[in-house]
Design an enzyme around this catalytic site. Sequence first.
Site, PDB file in Angstrom:
ATOM      1  N   ASN A 133       0.804  -1.236   0.000  1.00 59.61           N
ATOM      2  CA  ASN A 133       0.000   0.000   0.000  1.00 59.61           C
ATOM      3  C   ASN A 133       0.832   1.280   0.000  1.00 59.61           C
ATOM      4  OD1 ASN A 133       0.753  -0.346   2.652  1.00 59.61           O
ATOM      5  ND2 ASN A 133      -1.248   0.096   3.523  1.00 59.61           N
ATOM      6  N   GLU A 174       5.057  -3.900  11.811  1.00 58.51           N
ATOM      7  CA  GLU A 174       3.741  -3.262  11.858  1.00 58.51           C
ATOM      8  C   GLU A 174       2.824  -4.122  11.018  1.00 58.51           C
ATOM      9  OE1 GLU A 174       0.638  -1.475  10.569  1.00 58.51           O
ATOM     10  OE2 GLU A 174       1.990  -0.002   9.674  1.00 58.51           O
ATOM     11  N   CYS A 202      -3.329   0.452   6.912  1.00 58.94           N
ATOM     12  CA  CYS A 202      -3.330  -0.185   8.235  1.00 58.94           C
ATOM     13  C   CYS A 202      -4.082   0.690   9.202  1.00 58.94           C
ATOM     14  CB  CYS A 202      -1.906  -0.347   8.763  1.00 58.94           C
ATOM     15  SG  CYS A 202      -0.814  -1.054   7.576  1.00 58.94           S
TER      16      CYS A 202
HETATM   17  O1  G3P Z   1      -0.960   1.008   6.043  1.00 62.34           O
HETATM   18  C1  G3P Z   1       0.225   1.525   6.407  1.00 62.34           C
HETATM   19  C2  G3P Z   1       0.145   2.549   7.503  1.00 62.34           C
HETATM   20  O2  G3P Z   1       1.430   2.892   7.854  1.00 62.34           O
HETATM   21  C3  G3P Z   1      -0.747   3.717   7.174  1.00 62.34           C
HETATM   22  O3  G3P Z   1      -0.134   4.938   7.028  1.00 62.34           O
HETATM   23  O4  G3P Z   1      -0.024   7.325   6.478  1.00 62.34           O
HETATM   24  O5  G3P Z   1      -1.989   5.994   5.746  1.00 62.34           O
HETATM   25  O6  G3P Z   1      -1.682   6.527   8.131  1.00 62.34           O
HETATM   26  P1  G3P Z   1      -1.017   6.277   6.832  1.00 62.34           P
END
Ligand code: G3P
Length: 478
Positions: free
Chosen positions: A158, A253, A287
Amino acid sequence: EAEVYKYYAEGEWRKSSSAKSVSIINPTTRKTHFKVQACTQEEVNKVMDAAKVAQKAWARTPLWKRAELLHKAAAILKDHKAPIAHCLVKEIAKPAKDAVTEVVRSGDLVSYTAEEGVRILGEGKLLVSDSFPGNERSKYCLSSKIPLGVVLAIPPFNYPVNLAVSKIAPALIAGNALVLKPPTQGAVAALHMIHCFHLAGFPKGLISCVTGKGSEIGDFLTMHPGVNCISFTGGDTGIAISKKAGMIPLQMELGGKDACIVLEDADLDLVAANIVKGGFSYSGQRCTAVKVVLIMDSVADEVVEKVKSKMGKLTVGPPEDDCDITPVVTESSANFIEGLVMDAKEKGATFCQEYRREGNLIWPLLLDHVRPDMRIAWEEPFGPVLPIIRIHSVEEGIHHCNASNFGLQGCVFTSDINKAIMISDAMETGTVQINSAPARGPDHFPFQGLKDSGIGSQGITNSINMMVKVKSTVINLP
Ligand code: G3P
Protein backbone atom coordinates in the site's frame (compact mmCIF):
# COMPACT_ATOMS: atom_id res chain seq x y z
CA GLU A 1 5.50 -8.94 -23.68
CA ALA A 2 6.14 -6.73 -20.65
CA GLU A 3 9.73 -5.73 -20.04
CA VAL A 4 11.40 -7.56 -17.13
CA TYR A 5 12.85 -4.98 -14.75
CA LYS A 6 16.33 -5.76 -13.42
CA TYR A 7 17.15 -6.07 -9.76
CA TYR A 8 19.79 -3.95 -8.02
CA ALA A 9 22.94 -5.46 -6.55
CA GLU A 10 26.52 -4.26 -6.00
CA GLY A 11 25.70 -0.89 -7.50
CA GLU A 12 24.38 -2.24 -10.80
CA TRP A 13 21.19 -3.44 -12.46
CA ARG A 14 21.19 -7.18 -13.08
CA LYS A 15 19.18 -9.95 -14.67
CA SER A 16 18.62 -12.99 -12.51
CA SER A 17 20.33 -16.22 -13.53
CA SER A 18 16.99 -17.95 -12.87
CA ALA A 19 15.74 -16.57 -16.19
CA LYS A 20 12.36 -16.47 -14.44
CA SER A 21 10.20 -13.49 -13.72
CA VAL A 22 7.32 -12.46 -11.49
CA SER A 23 4.32 -10.76 -13.09
CA ILE A 24 2.77 -7.65 -11.67
CA ILE A 25 -0.94 -7.53 -12.43
CA ASN A 26 -2.50 -4.10 -12.89
CA PRO A 27 -5.46 -4.15 -10.44
CA THR A 28 -7.59 -2.10 -12.83
CA THR A 29 -7.07 -4.04 -16.07
CA ARG A 30 -6.25 -7.33 -14.29
CA LYS A 31 -3.58 -7.89 -16.93
CA THR A 32 0.19 -8.21 -16.52
CA HIS A 33 1.61 -4.70 -16.58
CA PHE A 34 5.23 -5.20 -15.51
CA LYS A 35 7.57 -8.07 -14.76
CA VAL A 36 10.45 -8.27 -12.31
CA GLN A 37 13.30 -10.72 -11.87
CA ALA A 38 12.76 -13.84 -9.77
CA CYS A 39 16.05 -13.73 -7.87
CA THR A 40 17.67 -16.91 -6.64
CA GLN A 41 18.98 -17.78 -3.20
CA GLU A 42 22.49 -17.64 -4.58
CA GLU A 43 21.89 -14.07 -5.71
CA VAL A 44 20.59 -13.22 -2.25
CA ASN A 45 23.80 -14.64 -0.78
CA LYS A 46 25.88 -12.39 -3.02
CA VAL A 47 23.87 -9.34 -2.04
CA MET A 48 24.34 -10.16 1.65
CA ASP A 49 28.11 -10.60 1.24
CA ALA A 50 28.41 -7.29 -0.59
CA ALA A 51 26.24 -5.54 2.00
CA LYS A 52 28.46 -6.77 4.82
CA VAL A 53 31.62 -5.45 3.17
CA ALA A 54 30.08 -2.12 2.17
CA GLN A 55 28.64 -1.57 5.64
CA LYS A 56 32.04 -1.66 7.31
CA ALA A 57 33.28 1.25 5.22
CA TRP A 58 29.95 3.09 5.48
CA ALA A 59 30.06 2.95 9.29
CA ARG A 60 33.38 4.84 9.11
CA THR A 61 32.01 7.42 6.68
CA PRO A 62 31.45 10.69 8.59
CA LEU A 63 27.88 11.22 9.67
CA TRP A 64 27.59 14.56 7.84
CA LYS A 65 28.60 12.83 4.59
CA ARG A 66 25.98 10.12 5.08
CA ALA A 67 23.42 12.88 5.66
CA GLU A 68 24.58 14.74 2.55
CA LEU A 69 23.98 11.68 0.36
CA LEU A 70 20.52 11.17 1.87
CA HIS A 71 19.61 14.80 1.16
CA LYS A 72 20.78 14.28 -2.41
CA ALA A 73 18.67 11.12 -2.77
CA ALA A 74 15.64 12.98 -1.34
CA ALA A 75 15.97 15.74 -3.94
CA ILE A 76 16.38 13.23 -6.80
CA LEU A 77 13.37 11.29 -5.53
CA LYS A 78 11.21 14.42 -5.61
CA ASP A 79 12.49 15.26 -9.11
CA HIS A 80 11.37 11.81 -10.26
CA LYS A 81 7.96 11.94 -8.65
CA ALA A 82 6.06 11.67 -11.93
CA PRO A 83 7.45 8.34 -13.23
CA ILE A 84 7.37 6.78 -9.76
CA ALA A 85 3.79 7.90 -9.17
CA HIS A 86 2.90 6.48 -12.58
CA CYS A 87 4.10 3.05 -11.40
CA LEU A 88 2.02 3.34 -8.22
CA VAL A 89 -1.05 4.05 -10.34
CA LYS A 90 -0.43 1.01 -12.55
CA GLU A 91 0.79 -1.44 -9.91
CA ILE A 92 -1.40 -0.74 -6.91
CA ALA A 93 -4.18 1.44 -8.39
CA LYS A 94 -3.34 4.33 -6.08
CA PRO A 95 -5.28 7.44 -7.16
CA ALA A 96 -2.96 9.62 -9.27
CA LYS A 97 -2.76 12.57 -6.85
CA ASP A 98 -2.18 10.34 -3.82
CA ALA A 99 0.57 8.57 -5.73
CA VAL A 100 2.43 11.86 -6.22
CA THR A 101 1.85 12.77 -2.56
CA GLU A 102 3.41 9.46 -1.51
CA VAL A 103 6.61 10.21 -3.40
CA VAL A 104 6.89 13.80 -2.19
CA ARG A 105 6.19 12.70 1.40
CA SER A 106 8.94 10.11 0.96
CA GLY A 107 11.47 12.73 -0.14
CA ASP A 108 10.59 14.82 2.91
CA LEU A 109 10.93 11.77 5.13
CA VAL A 110 14.44 11.04 3.80
CA SER A 111 15.56 14.66 4.39
CA TYR A 112 14.07 14.81 7.86
CA THR A 113 15.75 11.51 8.74
CA ALA A 114 19.12 12.88 7.63
CA GLU A 115 18.64 15.97 9.82
CA GLU A 116 17.39 13.99 12.79
CA GLY A 117 20.23 11.51 12.38
CA VAL A 118 23.01 14.08 12.55
CA ARG A 119 21.50 15.41 15.78
CA ILE A 120 20.70 12.23 17.68
CA LEU A 121 23.59 10.13 16.42
CA GLY A 122 26.01 13.00 16.91
CA GLU A 123 25.31 12.90 20.60
CA GLY A 124 26.81 10.44 23.08
CA LYS A 125 26.72 10.06 26.83
CA LEU A 126 29.24 10.33 29.63
CA LEU A 127 28.64 8.56 32.96
CA VAL A 128 30.88 8.92 36.00
CA SER A 129 31.17 6.01 38.45
CA ASP A 130 30.70 7.80 41.78
CA SER A 131 26.96 8.14 41.47
CA PHE A 132 26.56 4.40 42.16
CA PRO A 133 27.04 3.33 45.81
CA GLY A 134 30.50 2.15 46.77
CA ASN A 135 32.30 3.73 43.79
CA GLU A 136 34.95 6.40 43.66
CA ARG A 137 35.15 8.89 40.82
CA SER A 138 37.53 6.60 38.99
CA LYS A 139 35.62 5.34 35.97
CA TYR A 140 34.35 7.35 33.04
CA CYS A 141 31.93 5.58 30.73
CA LEU A 142 31.59 6.94 27.19
CA SER A 143 28.61 5.62 25.24
CA SER A 144 27.73 6.16 21.61
CA LYS A 145 25.41 4.61 19.06
CA ILE A 146 26.83 2.17 16.54
CA PRO A 147 25.11 0.51 13.56
CA LEU A 148 23.65 -3.00 13.70
CA GLY A 149 25.06 -4.15 10.34
CA VAL A 150 22.72 -5.21 7.54
CA VAL A 151 19.07 -4.19 7.78
CA LEU A 152 16.46 -6.11 5.79
CA ALA A 153 13.49 -3.93 4.83
CA ILE A 154 10.19 -5.48 3.74
CA PRO A 155 7.47 -2.90 3.01
CA PRO A 156 3.88 -3.67 1.99
CA PHE A 157 2.01 -2.99 -1.24
CA ASN A 158 0.00 0.00 0.00
CA TYR A 159 3.00 2.33 0.40
CA PRO A 160 5.77 0.61 -1.57
CA VAL A 161 7.81 3.83 -1.68
CA ASN A 162 7.01 5.59 1.57
CA LEU A 163 7.15 2.53 3.80
CA ALA A 164 10.39 1.51 2.07
CA VAL A 165 12.18 4.83 2.66
CA SER A 166 10.87 4.91 6.24
CA LYS A 167 13.14 1.89 6.76
CA ILE A 168 15.94 2.71 4.29
CA ALA A 169 16.72 6.24 5.47
CA PRO A 170 17.06 5.47 9.21
CA ALA A 171 19.12 2.37 8.43
CA LEU A 172 21.54 4.32 6.24
CA ILE A 173 21.95 7.41 8.38
CA ALA A 174 22.77 5.12 11.31
CA GLY A 175 25.57 3.48 9.32
CA ASN A 176 23.86 0.25 8.29
CA ALA A 177 23.70 -1.45 4.89
CA LEU A 178 20.24 -2.03 3.50
CA VAL A 179 18.65 -4.88 1.58
CA LEU A 180 15.17 -4.18 0.25
CA LYS A 181 12.65 -6.86 -0.66
CA PRO A 182 9.78 -4.87 -2.18
CA PRO A 183 6.21 -6.17 -2.35
CA THR A 184 5.32 -7.73 -5.72
CA GLN A 185 2.62 -5.10 -6.37
CA GLY A 186 4.71 -1.96 -6.10
CA ALA A 187 8.06 -3.57 -6.93
CA VAL A 188 8.67 -1.42 -10.00
CA ALA A 189 7.88 1.79 -8.10
CA ALA A 190 10.37 0.59 -5.48
CA LEU A 191 13.03 -0.15 -8.13
CA HIS A 192 12.61 3.39 -9.51
CA MET A 193 12.94 4.76 -5.97
CA ILE A 194 16.13 2.73 -5.47
CA HIS A 195 17.43 4.20 -8.72
CA CYS A 196 17.23 7.63 -7.06
CA PHE A 197 19.55 6.38 -4.30
CA HIS A 198 21.79 4.93 -7.02
CA LEU A 199 21.94 8.32 -8.77
CA ALA A 200 22.76 10.02 -5.46
CA GLY A 201 26.00 8.00 -5.44
CA PHE A 202 25.84 5.68 -2.44
CA PRO A 203 28.74 3.21 -2.31
CA LYS A 204 28.39 -0.04 -4.27
CA GLY A 205 26.79 -2.90 -2.36
CA LEU A 206 25.49 -0.70 0.47
CA ILE A 207 21.95 -0.70 -0.90
CA SER A 208 20.40 -3.54 -2.82
CA CYS A 209 16.96 -4.50 -3.98
CA VAL A 210 16.06 -8.13 -4.64
CA THR A 211 12.77 -9.07 -6.24
CA GLY A 212 11.20 -12.49 -6.45
CA LYS A 213 8.75 -14.99 -5.15
CA GLY A 214 8.19 -15.08 -1.41
CA SER A 215 8.10 -18.88 -1.63
CA GLU A 216 11.65 -18.95 -3.02
CA ILE A 217 13.47 -16.14 -1.27
CA GLY A 218 11.12 -14.99 1.52
CA ASP A 219 12.20 -17.28 4.35
CA PHE A 220 15.70 -17.41 2.91
CA LEU A 221 16.01 -13.64 3.35
CA THR A 222 14.38 -13.36 6.76
CA MET A 223 16.36 -16.29 8.17
CA HIS A 224 19.62 -15.32 6.48
CA PRO A 225 22.55 -15.26 8.92
CA GLY A 226 23.82 -12.08 7.26
CA VAL A 227 20.76 -10.09 8.35
CA ASN A 228 21.17 -8.11 11.59
CA CYS A 229 17.75 -6.45 11.78
CA ILE A 230 14.38 -6.82 10.07
CA SER A 231 11.96 -3.98 9.56
CA PHE A 232 8.68 -5.35 8.21
CA THR A 233 5.29 -3.83 7.47
CA GLY A 234 2.49 -6.05 6.25
CA GLY A 235 0.08 -8.72 7.35
CA ASP A 236 0.22 -12.04 9.17
CA THR A 237 3.50 -12.95 7.43
CA GLY A 238 5.09 -10.75 10.08
CA ILE A 239 4.01 -13.12 12.83
CA ALA A 240 5.60 -16.03 10.95
CA ILE A 241 8.79 -14.00 10.41
CA SER A 242 9.03 -13.12 14.10
CA LYS A 243 8.87 -16.83 14.98
CA LYS A 244 11.58 -17.79 12.50
CA ALA A 245 13.97 -14.85 12.77
CA GLY A 246 17.16 -15.21 14.76
CA MET A 247 18.34 -13.16 17.71
CA ILE A 248 18.07 -9.84 15.94
CA PRO A 249 16.03 -6.69 16.56
CA LEU A 250 12.66 -6.72 14.84
CA GLN A 251 10.46 -3.81 13.90
CA MET A 252 7.00 -4.88 12.79
CA GLU A 253 3.74 -3.26 11.86
CA LEU A 254 1.09 -5.82 11.03
CA GLY A 255 -2.19 -4.09 10.51
CA GLY A 256 -5.06 -3.11 12.70
CA LYS A 257 -8.76 -2.88 13.32
CA ASP A 258 -8.77 0.79 14.23
CA ALA A 259 -11.92 1.71 16.11
CA CYS A 260 -13.65 5.06 15.94
CA ILE A 261 -15.57 5.69 19.16
CA VAL A 262 -18.23 8.39 18.84
CA LEU A 263 -19.82 9.95 21.94
CA GLU A 264 -23.09 11.89 22.08
CA ASP A 265 -21.41 15.25 22.58
CA ALA A 266 -19.21 14.97 19.47
CA ASP A 267 -19.25 17.41 16.55
CA LEU A 268 -21.22 15.13 14.23
CA ASP A 269 -20.15 16.86 10.99
CA LEU A 270 -16.53 16.41 12.00
CA VAL A 271 -17.27 12.77 12.83
CA ALA A 272 -18.88 12.11 9.45
CA ALA A 273 -16.03 13.78 7.55
CA ASN A 274 -13.45 11.71 9.43
CA ILE A 275 -15.33 8.45 9.06
CA VAL A 276 -15.40 8.92 5.29
CA LYS A 277 -11.78 10.08 5.06
CA GLY A 278 -10.54 7.51 7.57
CA GLY A 279 -12.59 4.63 6.23
CA PHE A 280 -12.37 5.14 2.49
CA SER A 281 -9.08 6.88 1.61
CA TYR A 282 -7.16 4.63 -0.79
CA SER A 283 -10.24 2.40 -0.71
CA GLY A 284 -9.61 1.44 2.91
CA GLN A 285 -6.27 -0.19 2.11
CA ARG A 286 -4.39 1.43 4.98
CA CYS A 287 -3.33 -0.18 8.23
CA THR A 288 -4.60 2.95 9.94
CA ALA A 289 -7.95 3.10 8.18
CA VAL A 290 -11.02 3.41 10.39
CA LYS A 291 -12.12 -0.25 10.38
CA VAL A 292 -15.01 -0.21 12.83
CA VAL A 293 -17.22 2.62 14.04
CA LEU A 294 -18.51 2.25 17.62
CA ILE A 295 -21.19 4.87 17.97
CA MET A 296 -23.63 5.84 20.73
CA ASP A 297 -27.04 4.73 19.57
CA SER A 298 -28.67 8.11 20.27
CA VAL A 299 -26.57 9.90 17.62
CA ALA A 300 -26.11 6.95 15.24
CA ASP A 301 -29.03 7.69 12.88
CA GLU A 302 -27.87 11.24 12.34
CA VAL A 303 -24.24 10.26 11.73
CA VAL A 304 -25.20 7.42 9.39
CA GLU A 305 -27.24 9.88 7.29
CA LYS A 306 -24.35 12.35 7.16
CA VAL A 307 -21.86 9.61 6.25
CA LYS A 308 -24.15 8.21 3.56
CA SER A 309 -24.54 11.60 1.95
CA LYS A 310 -20.76 12.16 1.91
CA MET A 311 -20.18 8.64 0.56
CA GLY A 312 -22.54 9.45 -2.28
CA LYS A 313 -20.03 12.06 -3.43
CA LEU A 314 -17.10 9.63 -3.58
CA THR A 315 -16.02 8.96 -7.15
CA VAL A 316 -15.52 5.33 -8.12
CA GLY A 317 -13.32 4.21 -11.00
CA PRO A 318 -9.77 4.02 -12.34
CA PRO A 319 -6.82 5.54 -10.47
CA GLU A 320 -5.75 7.39 -13.63
CA ASP A 321 -8.90 9.53 -13.28
CA ASP A 322 -7.96 10.21 -9.69
CA CYS A 323 -11.12 8.54 -8.41
CA ASP A 324 -11.57 8.27 -4.65
CA ILE A 325 -12.41 4.58 -4.78
CA THR A 326 -10.20 2.50 -7.07
CA PRO A 327 -9.84 -1.26 -7.64
CA VAL A 328 -8.41 -3.15 -4.66
CA VAL A 329 -4.96 -4.58 -5.11
CA THR A 330 -5.72 -8.17 -6.14
CA GLU A 331 -8.61 -10.40 -7.06
CA SER A 332 -8.04 -12.50 -3.95
CA SER A 333 -8.27 -9.37 -1.84
CA ALA A 334 -11.58 -8.46 -3.52
CA ASN A 335 -12.85 -12.00 -2.90
CA PHE A 336 -11.87 -11.78 0.76
CA ILE A 337 -13.70 -8.45 1.17
CA GLU A 338 -16.74 -9.94 -0.55
CA GLY A 339 -16.63 -12.88 1.86
CA LEU A 340 -16.84 -10.50 4.84
CA VAL A 341 -19.72 -8.60 3.23
CA MET A 342 -21.70 -11.78 2.49
CA ASP A 343 -21.17 -13.07 6.01
CA ALA A 344 -22.55 -9.79 7.39
CA LYS A 345 -25.49 -10.01 4.99
CA GLU A 346 -26.39 -13.54 6.08
CA LYS A 347 -26.24 -12.48 9.71
CA GLY A 348 -28.54 -9.50 9.18
CA ALA A 349 -26.41 -6.34 8.88
CA THR A 350 -28.15 -3.32 7.34
CA PHE A 351 -26.68 -2.38 3.95
CA CYS A 352 -26.67 1.43 3.59
CA GLN A 353 -25.88 1.06 -0.12
CA GLU A 354 -26.28 -1.76 -2.55
CA TYR A 355 -23.26 -4.06 -2.71
CA ARG A 356 -21.60 -3.66 -6.06
CA ARG A 357 -18.42 -5.13 -7.52
CA GLU A 358 -16.84 -5.20 -10.98
CA GLY A 359 -13.55 -7.10 -11.16
CA ASN A 360 -11.38 -5.72 -8.37
CA LEU A 361 -13.47 -2.57 -8.06
CA ILE A 362 -15.76 -2.55 -5.04
CA TRP A 363 -18.16 0.36 -4.48
CA PRO A 364 -17.95 1.98 -1.03
CA LEU A 365 -20.24 0.27 1.42
CA LEU A 366 -21.43 1.13 4.91
CA LEU A 367 -22.82 -1.69 7.02
CA ASP A 368 -25.02 -0.58 9.90
CA HIS A 369 -26.25 -2.61 12.90
CA VAL A 370 -23.22 -4.90 12.73
CA ARG A 371 -23.03 -7.29 15.68
CA PRO A 372 -20.07 -9.01 17.33
CA ASP A 373 -20.99 -12.39 15.81
CA MET A 374 -20.19 -11.07 12.31
CA ARG A 375 -16.68 -11.57 10.95
CA ILE A 376 -16.48 -7.95 9.81
CA ALA A 377 -16.76 -6.80 13.44
CA TRP A 378 -13.26 -8.22 14.01
CA GLU A 379 -11.50 -8.86 10.72
CA GLU A 380 -9.65 -6.33 8.63
CA PRO A 381 -11.27 -5.99 5.17
CA PHE A 382 -8.53 -3.78 3.69
CA GLY A 383 -11.18 -2.51 1.32
CA PRO A 384 -13.91 0.15 1.02
CA VAL A 385 -16.31 -1.57 3.39
CA LEU A 386 -17.01 -0.15 6.84
CA PRO A 387 -19.02 -1.67 9.72
CA ILE A 388 -20.96 0.36 12.28
CA ILE A 389 -21.69 -1.11 15.69
CA ARG A 390 -24.16 0.80 17.82
CA ILE A 391 -23.21 1.03 21.49
CA HIS A 392 -25.09 2.12 24.60
CA SER A 393 -22.17 3.08 26.81
CA VAL A 394 -18.58 4.23 26.47
CA GLU A 395 -17.52 1.06 28.29
CA GLU A 396 -19.12 -1.08 25.59
CA GLY A 397 -17.04 0.74 22.96
CA ILE A 398 -13.81 0.40 24.89
CA HIS A 399 -14.58 -3.26 25.53
CA HIS A 400 -15.04 -3.97 21.80
CA CYS A 401 -11.87 -2.09 20.92
CA ASN A 402 -9.82 -3.97 23.52
CA ALA A 403 -11.26 -7.39 22.69
CA SER A 404 -9.54 -7.17 19.28
CA ASN A 405 -6.28 -9.02 18.75
CA PHE A 406 -5.07 -5.85 17.00
CA GLY A 407 -3.99 -2.66 18.74
CA LEU A 408 -2.65 -0.21 16.19
CA GLN A 409 -4.56 3.05 16.50
CA GLY A 410 -8.01 4.21 17.48
CA CYS A 411 -9.87 7.46 17.68
CA VAL A 412 -12.45 9.07 19.89
CA PHE A 413 -14.83 11.93 19.09
CA THR A 414 -16.13 14.04 21.96
CA SER A 415 -16.07 17.68 23.01
CA ASP A 416 -15.11 16.69 26.56
CA ILE A 417 -11.32 16.56 26.70
CA ASN A 418 -11.28 14.90 30.12
CA LYS A 419 -13.41 12.04 28.82
CA ALA A 420 -11.23 11.82 25.72
CA ILE A 421 -8.08 11.41 27.78
CA MET A 422 -9.70 8.78 30.00
CA ILE A 423 -10.86 6.82 26.96
CA SER A 424 -7.45 7.16 25.34
CA ASP A 425 -5.86 5.72 28.48
CA ALA A 426 -8.31 2.82 28.46
CA MET A 427 -7.83 1.91 24.79
CA GLU A 428 -5.19 -0.77 24.25
CA THR A 429 -3.76 0.70 21.06
CA GLY A 430 -0.40 2.20 20.14
CA THR A 431 -1.95 5.60 19.38
CA VAL A 432 -5.30 7.24 20.06
CA GLN A 433 -6.35 10.25 18.01
CA ILE A 434 -8.73 12.69 19.66
CA ASN A 435 -11.23 14.21 17.22
CA SER A 436 -9.51 12.98 14.07
CA ALA A 437 -9.20 9.75 12.12
CA PRO A 438 -6.18 7.52 12.76
CA ALA A 439 -3.05 8.26 10.73
CA ARG A 440 0.61 7.37 10.88
CA GLY A 441 1.86 10.79 9.89
CA PRO A 442 3.37 13.29 10.31
CA ASP A 443 6.17 10.81 9.77
CA HIS A 444 8.25 11.92 12.75
CA PHE A 445 5.48 10.98 15.20
CA PRO A 446 5.94 7.67 17.02
CA PHE A 447 4.00 4.88 15.30
CA GLN A 448 3.47 1.54 16.98
CA GLY A 449 1.02 -1.26 17.41
CA LEU A 450 0.20 -3.20 20.54
CA LYS A 451 -0.69 -6.92 20.56
CA ASP A 452 -0.75 -8.50 17.06
CA SER A 453 -0.32 -5.07 15.46
CA GLY A 454 3.41 -5.03 15.90
CA ILE A 455 6.75 -5.02 17.63
CA GLY A 456 8.64 -1.86 18.54
CA SER A 457 7.92 1.70 17.57
CA GLN A 458 8.45 3.48 14.28
CA GLY A 459 8.47 7.13 13.33
CA ILE A 460 11.74 8.72 12.23
CA THR A 461 13.45 9.13 15.61
CA ASN A 462 12.36 5.76 16.95
CA SER A 463 13.42 3.99 13.77
CA ILE A 464 16.91 5.50 13.90
CA ASN A 465 17.26 4.49 17.55
CA MET A 466 16.00 1.01 16.78
CA MET A 467 18.66 0.50 14.11
CA VAL A 468 21.62 1.13 16.39
CA LYS A 469 23.23 -0.49 19.40
CA VAL A 470 24.84 1.28 22.30
CA LYS A 471 28.58 0.84 22.57
CA SER A 472 30.51 1.87 25.68
CA THR A 473 34.16 2.54 26.35
CA VAL A 474 35.14 2.84 30.02
CA ILE A 475 38.21 4.85 31.04
CA ASN A 476 39.62 3.51 34.31
CA LEU A 477 41.74 5.96 36.28
CA PRO A 478 44.54 4.59 38.45
O1 G3P B 1 -0.96 1.01 6.04
C1 G3P B 1 0.23 1.53 6.41
C2 G3P B 1 0.14 2.55 7.50
O2 G3P B 1 1.43 2.89 7.85
C3 G3P B 1 -0.75 3.72 7.17
O3 G3P B 1 -0.13 4.94 7.03
O4 G3P B 1 -0.02 7.32 6.48
O5 G3P B 1 -1.99 5.99 5.75
O6 G3P B 1 -1.68 6.53 8.13
P1 G3P B 1 -1.02 6.28 6.83
